[in-house]
Design an enzyme around this catalytic site. Structure first.
Site, short mmCIF file in Angstrom:
data_model
loop_
_atom_site.label_atom_id
_atom_site.label_comp_id
_atom_site.label_asym_id
_atom_site.label_seq_id
_atom_site.Cartn_x
_atom_site.Cartn_y
_atom_site.Cartn_z
CD GLU A 114 12.92 13.94 4.13
OE1 GLU A 114 11.97 14.56 4.01
OE2 GLU A 114 14.13 14.29 4.09
CB SER A 120 30.42 10.81 -10.02
OG SER A 120 30.23 10.29 -8.62
CD GLU A 171 5.43 -1.29 -7.73
OE1 GLU A 171 5.64 -0.74 -6.44
OE2 GLU A 171 6.04 -2.20 -8.32
CG HIS A 214 14.76 15.05 0.79
ND1 HIS A 214 14.85 15.99 1.75
CD2 HIS A 214 15.76 15.12 -0.08
CE1 HIS A 214 15.68 16.93 1.20
NE2 HIS A 214 16.18 16.43 0.05
CD GLU A 250 12.49 19.10 7.35
OE1 GLU A 250 12.53 17.90 7.70
OE2 GLU A 250 13.38 19.65 6.88
CG HIS A 263 11.30 17.89 3.39
ND1 HIS A 263 12.32 17.67 3.00
CD2 HIS A 263 10.59 18.89 2.50
CE1 HIS A 263 12.16 18.20 1.58
NE2 HIS A 263 11.62 19.16 1.43
CG ASN A 321 -3.76 0.02 6.76
OD1 ASN A 321 -4.31 0.92 7.28
ND2 ASN A 321 -3.66 -1.20 7.17
NE ARG A 323 19.43 14.93 1.51
CZ ARG A 323 18.91 15.81 2.12
NH1 ARG A 323 18.36 15.40 3.16
NH2 ARG A 323 18.90 17.12 1.76
CE1 TYR A 365 5.49 6.21 6.94
CE2 TYR A 365 6.16 4.16 8.26
CZ TYR A 365 5.98 5.57 8.29
OH TYR A 365 6.19 6.31 9.19
CG HIS A 366 0.59 2.34 1.18
ND1 HIS A 366 -0.12 1.30 0.85
CD2 HIS A 366 0.08 3.02 2.16
CE1 HIS A 366 -1.26 1.01 1.63
NE2 HIS A 366 -1.04 2.38 2.49
#
Ligand code: ZN
Length: 414
Positions: free
Chosen positions: A174, A238, A117, A171, A376, A301, A109, A229, A113-114
């Protein structure tokens, strides 16, 4: 596949209480007019636990506990602002709740959003669906060991072909980028047999596509922190994880507009190509470039609706500035022609800000692609990274027009 989905649903941020929450976080839109303003904001940017620039120096996400301090600092420096998004968690909830309730299909579909995997499987399934026209090539493993396949799209040819590269998902947050890259690539494959223009493109070029470069970071946005991000590789000395994969490329690495501080969102990494995902792509492309010329390189992006030309690391113009700008202008016009979405163009450094170690600068400076861009995608900040799913198809349709216009231009001008 469906078996996996059941497990994934339990781990997704809409249902898990383990996820980083953004209750009461706001996005401020700043009215930045002077270099002094930018200087002040750069200092604020170095403190990532306090603020997160969604779009430097304009859109700034602030946690509720620091909001009054930040507002005072802005006022002190006479930087005007308005509250742009008043509760980031509401938008995150909307995105994940939608997925939890409405996603249930075996068919891919494109309007949702996916997970990583599913994107991984999409590459393999698409290659299998178009034998002779598409091929999946394993190019690397991510830091966390995920296999990364590039989808090669183009008809078989006896003579060596020229090449095109485009990528998404460098990123992590996004999400519209990999979604758009997959839709466009599928459309090229479907159009090959019905659209003579697309046929000539795939006959002339091998188009190499990587929909999700920062696969570990992307997975992190699904399972732990929607606003992540960077990559997921720990940093020596760190507690802060990850590198900005678009400050890590081995061209003018380490210059202005990339942080040396591991906690910063624009951390450049401890060396160029320190991130296996960036090194993996660069190594693959450099090898390919020994036999094929890459004429076009695009890194997709979001957000802001810009078509950005090279350079990013300097305000100086490239030798190919005129033709690069002409292509960008044509790309923006093509995008506009589909749904009236307004894009603007210019060099990355001039239109946005100076940034070094960028993929597009590497594409031009090292790979030798005469046309190398950052695009973008939607929107201009209403939802920012949390673009609703009902905008995936319109975004993809208009970007596809832009991509085809770019390839057509390159065909006529190389
Ligand atoms: Zn980006």
């Amino acid at each position: 596949m469906l078996g996996n989905l059941v497990v994934l649903v339990l781990l997704m941020c809409g249902t898990s209480t383990e996820c980083t929450r953004y209750d009461g976080y706001v996005v401020l839109r700043l009215d930045v007019s002077t270099d002094q303003d930018v200087h002040v904001l750069k200092q604020i940017q170095e403190v990532p636990e306090v603020v997160d620039f969604w779009d430097f120096p304009r859109d700034l996400m602030v946690s509720p506990s620091y909001l009054e301090d930040i507002k005072a600092t802005l006022k002190e420096n006479k930087i005007k602002y308005v509250t742009w998004i008043d509760n980031v968690q509401d938008l995150i909830d909307t995105q994940f709740n939608h997925r939890n309730t409405e996603y249930s299909t075996d068919e891919f579909n494109y309007a949702v959003y996916h997970t990583w995997e599913e994107i991984y499987q999409w590459v393999l399934d698409t290659a299998a669906a178009y034998p002779g026209l598409a091929e999946a090539i394993l190019i690397m493993h991510s830091y966390q060991g995920k296999e990364q396949y590039v989808l090669k799209v183009g008809s078989d040819s006896a003579t060596p072909k020229e090449a095109i590269w485009y990528q998404g998902g460098i990123h992590a947050r996004e999400w519209i980028s990999p979604a758009t890259v997959m839709w466009m690539t599928n459309q090229l494959l479907m159009d090959y047999s019905v659209d003579p223009e697309v046929k000539s493109m795939l006959d002339q070029y091998d188009i190499y596509v990587l929909p999700l470069l920062n696969v570990d970071g992307y997975n992190h946005t699904w399972e732990e922190d929607r606003m992540w991000r960077k990559t997921q590789k720990p940093n020596n000395g760190s507690n802060c994880i990850g590198t900005d994969a678009n400050r890590n490329w081995d061209y003018m690495w380490g210059g202005e507009g990339a942080s040396a501080f591991p906690c910063a969102s624009t951390y450049r990494g401890d060396s160029a190509h320190s991130e296996p995902e960036v090194k993996g792509v660069a190594t693959f492309l450099e090898l390919k470039a020994l036999e094929q010329t890459f004429q076009l390189f695009i890194d997709f992006h979001s957000y802001s609706q810009y078509w950005l030309t090279t350079w990013g690391y300097t305000l100086d113009l490239t030798d190919d500035h005129v033709t690069q700008t002409a292509l960008a202008s044509i790309g923006c016009d093509a995008i506009y022609s589909v749904h009236g979405t307004v894009y603007t163009y210019g060099t990355f450094a001039d239109h946005l800000y100076i940034g070094s170690g960028l993929s597009q600068d590497w594409g031009y400076g090292t790979l030798g692609s005469p046309y190398s861009f950052t695009v973008e995608l939607r929107d201009t900040g209403e939802y920012g990274f949390l673009l609703p799913e009902d905008q995936i198809i319109p975004t993809s349709e208009e970007t596809y027009a832009g991509l085809k216009a770019a390839i057509t231009y390159v065909m006529a001008n190389t």
